[in-house]
Design an enzyme around this catalytic site. Structure first.
Site, PDB file in Angstrom:
ATOM      1  N   ASP A 192     -29.194 -42.957  33.142  1.00  0.00           N
ATOM      2  CA  ASP A 192     -29.467 -42.956  34.585  1.00  0.00           C
ATOM      3  C   ASP A 192     -28.363 -42.224  35.348  1.00  0.00           C
ATOM      4  O   ASP A 192     -27.190 -42.567  35.251  1.00  0.00           O
ATOM      5  CB  ASP A 192     -29.566 -44.428  35.021  1.00  0.00           C
ATOM      6  CG  ASP A 192     -29.728 -44.618  36.526  1.00  0.00           C
ATOM      7  OD1 ASP A 192     -29.979 -43.629  37.228  1.00  0.00           O
ATOM      8  OD2 ASP A 192     -29.632 -45.777  36.968  1.00  0.00           O
ATOM      9  N   HIS A 365     -27.813 -48.958  40.687  1.00  0.00           N
ATOM     10  CA  HIS A 365     -27.538 -47.894  39.720  1.00  0.00           C
ATOM     11  C   HIS A 365     -26.046 -47.778  39.448  1.00  0.00           C
ATOM     12  O   HIS A 365     -25.208 -48.035  40.311  1.00  0.00           O
ATOM     13  CB  HIS A 365     -28.083 -46.560  40.237  1.00  0.00           C
ATOM     14  CG  HIS A 365     -29.546 -46.589  40.524  1.00  0.00           C
ATOM     15  ND1 HIS A 365     -30.500 -46.371  39.555  1.00  0.00           N
ATOM     16  CD2 HIS A 365     -30.225 -46.845  41.672  1.00  0.00           C
ATOM     17  CE1 HIS A 365     -31.701 -46.479  40.095  1.00  0.00           C
ATOM     18  NE2 HIS A 365     -31.562 -46.769  41.375  1.00  0.00           N
TER      19      HIS A 365
END
Length: 558
Positions: A192, A365
């Protein structure tokens, strides 16, 4: 040795729409199947999904779809995928239930029931691949990374993740599992990149809960909390804060209620008290300082619902004097104008606004330190940054180089790029069909660039309609030309322009009628060309010109 191909069909050079294909010899493993919400340029488009052409051409080779978590950027395109491809779907308990809600909501494949619930201990064996999982921390419980063990090493796909050392048990990352995987041969890491440029670390979710409690305590009236429906962690924090500040919660929107009910039934969302949630009918029983309104809207960004509240057009709750609108989601940069307009509307309606991002860096994130820690733990031979715009992928690639991965082993793919591992080497080896499929209502992929161009023209310059009835036999105009303008000019204030447009149309029609064998398409195109030149010369705008030519069906005397 196996022949391995890694092909992103979405989720690269964009923030969302995750979908990654891993081919090991003859088997295809699909990792996530997500959507993305359109930007302002895609007029009238509801959602955007990946192009499934390559997978449809090879559907007999698909071993399964493996889902990392239950957000729409990972499961939202599943209904459209399953409409034409029958393949098993694997995911954790909450992820599968949210995927089922997504599939049922479209009605595209209501009978599909090939779902398989997994957990971090599950191992699924195929011919020469074993699929494993480990728990990760994200803004929704039951998030996992997906590992494909092959004869050449392990391919790890993180899904959306972050590290939070104080995460509650339901959200904890399994660092022991990551370390064990890293002690073996990790061939490639797909990680990610969404927060790879961040210079500020995320605060712990414990701090976020404290901030929400403090906000509720200090608010003198109702608090309208804006967040994303599938952000179960934030919803849990709102529930806990409301209970501790002796406030009641009213939830708006069907999607939110569905998600909350599902999470509660699975034990993934804990109600601090059965009485913390109230119905719309009972709102009048409480003082304003005893209420929290939880609003999520119908899409990824809940600002449209807040705008309706500001204009007194919401079906359930409208903003009133003294309300505090608490935005607990972090909007994307593409939403900056929408956020600014929404805040202005809220203040105009008598409310005030507070954004959690004004106080803390809050994200689901991983930031650069987290990303480098993961790479050090896994020690992959090859690295592929995914999930993010190109600049974020490039920033992530720099981080990989900092921890010792040579640039020759780092690949920044675009959609459809084929990264092939063969004979001990990994390289870019070609492309497969890939791109965006636009969903408008029940239409799937039937909206293309031409339609979008026309929509933009209509939005920018309006439409100019010309209606004429002719008699081909008599070679004359029977009725008209009649001009209709919508979104172009105000007709009463533009009489000279309308009059001249009428004369131009009349002349073009009469010139064509001199030849009884004229083509209808030629006549319409000449009207468009003549009017387009004149209208642009007079207004510097180019409306969509629609000539409507009708032929009299009966003989009329002069």
């Amino acid at each position: 040795m196996s022949e391995i191909k890694i092909i992103p069909l979405g989720g690269v050079r964009e923030n969302g729409k995750n979908m990654y294909v891993v081919e090991v010899d003859e088997l295809i493993f699909v990792l996530d199947c997500g959507l993305i919400y359109p930007d302002n340029e895609l007029l009238g488009i509801d959602i955007v999904i990946p192009d499934f052409t390559y997978l449809e051409q090879n559907k007999n080779r698909i071993a399964g779809i493996f889902l990392s978590h239950g957000h729409e950027d990972a499961v939202g395109a599943l209904p459209y995928f399953l409409e034409n491809i029958d393949a098993p779907v694997f995911g954790t308990e909450l992820t599968i239930e949210l995927a089922k809600i997504s599939v049922k909501s479209t009605g595209l494949n209501p009978k599909f029931d090939n779902y398989h619930v997994i957990n971090e201990k599950t191992e699924i064996e195929f011919d020469n691949v074993t699929v494993k999982f480990f728990r990760t921390t994200h803004s929704i419980p039951d998030s996992v990374a997906i590992c494909l063990d092959t004869t050449d090493g392990t391919i790890v796909y993180t899904g959306d993740f972050k590290f939070d050392q104080s995460a509650s048990e339901m959200y904890k990352t399994d660092f022991a599992a990551i370390s064990q995987i890293g002690q073996k041969n990790v061939l490639a890491l797909l990680s990610d990149s969404s927060d790879a440029e961040s210079y500020v670390e995320n605060v712990s979710d414990m701090k976020v809960t404290e901030e929400i409690i403090d906000t509720f305590n200090n608010a003198e009236g109702r608090v309208i909390v804006s967040c994303v429906a599938s952000n179960v962690m934030r919803i849990q924090q709102v529930f806990d804060a409301a209970y501790q500040t002796k406030r009641k919660i009213f939830m708006t929107g069907t999607k939110l209620v569905q998600v909350v009910d599902t999470a509660i039934n699975l034990g993934k969302l804990i109600l601090p008290s059965k009485n913390v949630i109230v119905t719309q009918k009972s709102l009048d029983q409480y003082q304003d300082d005893e209420l929290v309104i939880l609003e999520t809207g119908q899409s990824g960004e809940p600002f449209e619902a807040l705008q309706r509240m500001s204009k007194n057009k919401h079906k359930q709750v409208n903003i009133q004097d003294g309300d505090l609108v608490y935005i607990t989601t972090t909007p994307s940069t593409a939403m900056e104008k929408v956020v600014a307009r929404t805040k202005n509307m809220i203040y105009s309606a008598g409310g005030s606004v507070k954004e959690i991002s004004d106080t803390f860096k809050v994200s689901g994130h991983a930031t650069p330190n987290d990303l480098k820690l993961l790479m050090n733990l896994l020690n992959p031979t090859f690295f592929i940054p995914v999930q993010g715009d190109y600049r974020l992928q490039a920033a992530h690639a720099e981080l990989a180089h900092e921890v010792g991965i040579p640039f020759k082993n780092i690949f920044i793919p675009g959609k459809g790029d084929v990264i092939e591992y063969k004979d001990g080497r990994m390289r870019m080896s070609g492309q497969v069909p890939a791109g965006n499929v636009l969903i408008d209502g029940i239409g799937v992929g039937d909206i293309g660039n031409i339609v979008l161009r026309d929509r933009k023209l209509l939005a920018d310059d309006g439409v100019f309609i010309v209606v004429v009835t002719i008699s081909r036999r008599q070679g004359r105009i029977v009725s008209g030309p009649e001009i209709i303008s919508r979104g172009f000019v105000y007709m009463k204030a533009s009489e000279d322009l309308i009059k001249e447009s009428t004369e131009i149309t009349k002349k073009v029609v009469e010139d064509n009628l001199e030849n009884k064998d004229f083509e209808w398409s030629t006549l319409k195109q000449e009207i468009r060309d003549s009017l387009s030149r004149y209208l642009f010369d007079q207004t510097k705008r180019r409306p969509v010109i629609l000539p409507i030519i009708m032929e009299a069906s009966s003989y009329l005397k002069k």
